[in-house]
Scaffold this motif. Sequence first.
Motif, mmCIF file in Angstrom:
data_model
loop_
_atom_site.group_PDB
_atom_site.id
_atom_site.type_symbol
_atom_site.label_atom_id
_atom_site.label_comp_id
_atom_site.label_asym_id
_atom_site.label_seq_id
_atom_site.Cartn_x
_atom_site.Cartn_y
_atom_site.Cartn_z
ATOM 1 N N LEU A 1 0.823 -1.214 0.000
ATOM 2 C CA LEU A 1 0.000 0.000 0.000
ATOM 3 C C LEU A 1 0.855 1.262 0.000
ATOM 4 O O LEU A 1 0.563 2.217 -0.718
ATOM 5 N N ALA A 2 1.889 1.270 0.820
ATOM 6 C CA ALA A 2 2.751 2.447 0.930
ATOM 7 C C ALA A 2 3.478 2.731 -0.379
ATOM 8 O O ALA A 2 3.751 3.883 -0.700
ATOM 9 N N GLU A 3 3.783 1.686 -1.137
ATOM 10 C CA GLU A 3 4.496 1.849 -2.403
ATOM 11 C C GLU A 3 3.570 2.170 -3.573
ATOM 12 O O GLU A 3 4.038 2.569 -4.632
ATOM 13 N N ALA A 4 2.265 1.990 -3.392
ATOM 14 C CA ALA A 4 1.308 2.159 -4.495
ATOM 15 C C ALA A 4 1.201 3.614 -4.930
ATOM 16 O O ALA A 4 1.024 4.508 -4.114
ATOM 17 N N HIS A 5 1.315 3.817 -6.229
ATOM 18 C CA HIS A 5 1.117 5.148 -6.810
ATOM 19 C C HIS A 5 -0.184 5.203 -7.593
ATOM 20 O O HIS A 5 -0.502 6.212 -8.219
ATOM 21 N N ASP A 6 -0.907 4.099 -7.571
ATOM 22 C CA ASP A 6 -2.189 4.037 -8.255
ATOM 23 C C ASP A 6 -3.282 3.878 -7.199
ATOM 24 O O ASP A 6 -3.063 4.180 -6.037
ATOM 25 N N HIS A 7 -4.424 3.425 -7.586
ATOM 26 C CA HIS A 7 -5.546 3.200 -6.675
ATOM 27 C C HIS A 7 -5.889 1.716 -6.747
ATOM 28 O O HIS A 7 -6.873 1.327 -7.373
ATOM 29 N N VAL B 1 -13.201 5.694 -18.606
ATOM 30 C CA VAL B 1 -14.245 4.671 -18.682
ATOM 31 C C VAL B 1 -13.837 3.475 -19.537
ATOM 32 O O VAL B 1 -14.456 2.419 -19.452
ATOM 33 N N GLU B 2 -12.813 3.637 -20.344
ATOM 34 C CA GLU B 2 -12.379 2.528 -21.200
ATOM 35 C C GLU B 2 -11.283 1.693 -20.552
ATOM 36 O O GLU B 2 -11.264 0.476 -20.689
ATOM 37 N N THR B 3 -10.370 2.329 -19.819
ATOM 38 C CA THR B 3 -9.246 1.588 -19.240
ATOM 39 C C THR B 3 -9.362 1.405 -17.728
ATOM 40 O O THR B 3 -8.668 0.580 -17.155
ATOM 41 N N GLY B 4 -10.192 2.214 -17.074
ATOM 42 C CA GLY B 4 -10.301 2.165 -15.622
ATOM 43 C C GLY B 4 -9.217 2.953 -14.921
ATOM 44 O O GLY B 4 -9.192 3.024 -13.688
ATOM 45 N N GLN B 5 -8.302 3.560 -15.669
ATOM 46 C CA GLN B 5 -7.224 4.344 -15.075
ATOM 47 C C GLN B 5 -7.817 5.495 -14.268
ATOM 48 O O GLN B 5 -8.769 6.150 -14.693
ATOM 49 N N VAL B 6 -7.254 5.741 -13.086
ATOM 50 C CA VAL B 6 -7.704 6.824 -12.222
ATOM 51 C C VAL B 6 -6.629 7.900 -12.236
ATOM 52 O O VAL B 6 -5.477 7.649 -11.900
ATOM 53 N N VAL B 7 -7.016 9.106 -12.642
ATOM 54 C CA VAL B 7 -6.101 10.239 -12.716
ATOM 55 C C VAL B 7 -6.485 11.225 -11.616
ATOM 56 O O VAL B 7 -7.647 11.626 -11.508
ATOM 57 N N GLU B 8 -5.524 11.585 -10.782
ATOM 58 C CA GLU B 8 -5.757 12.555 -9.724
ATOM 59 C C GLU B 8 -5.481 13.955 -10.264
ATOM 60 O O GLU B 8 -4.550 14.151 -11.040
ATOM 61 N N PHE B 9 -6.298 14.925 -9.828
ATOM 62 C CA PHE B 9 -6.049 16.305 -10.226
ATOM 63 C C PHE B 9 -6.574 17.245 -9.153
ATOM 64 O O PHE B 9 -7.400 16.870 -8.325
ATOM 65 N N SER B 10 -6.066 18.469 -9.182
ATOM 66 C CA SER B 10 -6.531 19.537 -8.291
ATOM 67 C C SER B 10 -6.872 20.742 -9.139
ATOM 68 O O SER B 10 -6.184 21.027 -10.114
ATOM 69 N N SER B 11 -7.929 21.444 -8.743
ATOM 70 C CA SER B 11 -8.319 22.642 -9.467
ATOM 71 C C SER B 11 -8.847 23.680 -8.482
ATOM 72 O O SER B 11 -9.954 23.525 -7.954
ATOM 73 N N PRO B 12 -8.066 24.736 -8.255
ATOM 74 C CA PRO B 12 -8.544 25.805 -7.373
ATOM 75 C C PRO B 12 -9.853 26.426 -7.874
ATOM 76 O O PRO B 12 -10.700 26.823 -7.075
ATOM 77 N N GLU B 13 -10.027 26.470 -9.190
ATOM 78 C CA GLU B 13 -11.263 27.040 -9.752
ATOM 79 C C GLU B 13 -12.484 26.199 -9.374
ATOM 80 O O GLU B 13 -13.528 26.735 -9.015
ATOM 81 N N ILE B 14 -12.338 24.869 -9.459
ATOM 82 C CA ILE B 14 -13.448 23.989 -9.100
ATOM 83 C C ILE B 14 -13.748 24.104 -7.609
ATOM 84 O O ILE B 14 -14.908 24.192 -7.203
ATOM 85 N N GLU B 15 -12.712 24.150 -6.785
ATOM 86 C CA GLU B 15 -12.908 24.270 -5.338
ATOM 87 C C GLU B 15 -13.633 25.572 -5.004
ATOM 88 O O GLU B 15 -14.549 25.588 -4.183
ATOM 89 N N ALA B 16 -13.220 26.664 -5.643
ATOM 90 C CA ALA B 16 -13.842 27.965 -5.386
ATOM 91 C C ALA B 16 -15.309 27.965 -5.834
ATOM 92 O O ALA B 16 -16.181 28.489 -5.130
ATOM 93 N N GLU C 1 -15.819 13.057 -8.751
ATOM 94 C CA GLU C 1 -15.370 12.025 -9.682
ATOM 95 C C GLU C 1 -15.888 12.387 -11.063
ATOM 96 O O GLU C 1 -17.085 12.592 -11.243
ATOM 97 N N LEU C 2 -14.976 12.497 -11.986
ATOM 98 C CA LEU C 2 -15.334 12.734 -13.381
ATOM 99 C C LEU C 2 -15.058 11.452 -14.159
ATOM 100 O O LEU C 2 -14.059 10.779 -13.899
ATOM 101 N N TYR C 3 -15.920 11.125 -15.098
ATOM 102 C CA TYR C 3 -15.746 9.930 -15.922
ATOM 103 C C TYR C 3 -15.627 10.374 -17.363
ATOM 104 O O TYR C 3 -16.415 11.192 -17.833
ATOM 105 N N GLY C 4 -14.625 9.867 -18.059
ATOM 106 C CA GLY C 4 -14.440 10.294 -19.440
ATOM 107 C C GLY C 4 -13.600 9.306 -20.219
ATOM 108 O O GLY C 4 -13.156 8.278 -19.709
ATOM 109 N N ARG C 5 -13.424 9.641 -21.471
ATOM 110 C CA ARG C 5 -12.530 8.843 -22.322
ATOM 111 C C ARG C 5 -11.556 9.799 -22.963
ATOM 112 O O ARG C 5 -11.858 10.973 -23.182
ATOM 113 N N LYS C 6 -10.383 9.294 -23.225
ATOM 114 C CA LYS C 6 -9.308 10.112 -23.777
ATOM 115 C C LYS C 6 -9.667 10.586 -25.177
ATOM 116 O O LYS C 6 -10.182 9.821 -25.994
ATOM 117 N N LEU C 7 -9.396 11.852 -25.438
ATOM 118 C CA LEU C 7 -9.615 12.413 -26.764
ATOM 119 C C LEU C 7 -8.442 12.059 -27.664
ATOM 120 O O LEU C 7 -7.333 11.832 -27.184
#
Length: 152
Positions: free
Chosen positions: A33-39, A100-115, A134-140
């Motif tokens: 768990l400590a070494e995990a960089h994914d989810h 939604v196609e690969t299940g990959q989880v991408v972390e992000f931060s957005s001060p605009e969304i928080e505000a 949580e946003l769900y999408g597919r790569k463009l």
Amino acid sequence: MIGIEQRVAIFEGQLKQAGLRMTQQRRLILRILAEAHDHPDAKGIFTRAFEHDPTLSLSTVYRTMKLLESQGAIERHAFEDGVSRYEHADQQHHDHLIDVETGQVVEFSSPEIEALQAKIAAELGYEIVRHRLELYGRKLSKAGRKRVKKDV
């Protein structure tokens, strides 16, 4: 950011504080768990740990994850795929974009969304105590992509 050894020590401390003894298998799960960089989900953690200890059972992983979650050491996320995924609870707040196609989880931060969230809550007479986005999408395709700054 906290290091792997520090995170393992924190996990161990939280389990000991709950009155649980520290077994080699639990220690191995904590290290994974400590070494995990994914989810990772419990099966993913089991697969990684099983390579080091073939006597480990999946039920031991599930029990350890439940204990760590109850101690506030990890956060469990149940994304749309229905699989519980885990991450360290000591991270700065961030949101998730799930492919939604690969299940990959991408972390992000957005001060605009928080505000914007705080503004909407205030307009409705509330103060945000906690939230998950949580946003769900597919790569463009590369042609349709805009450059996005990834903070986390």
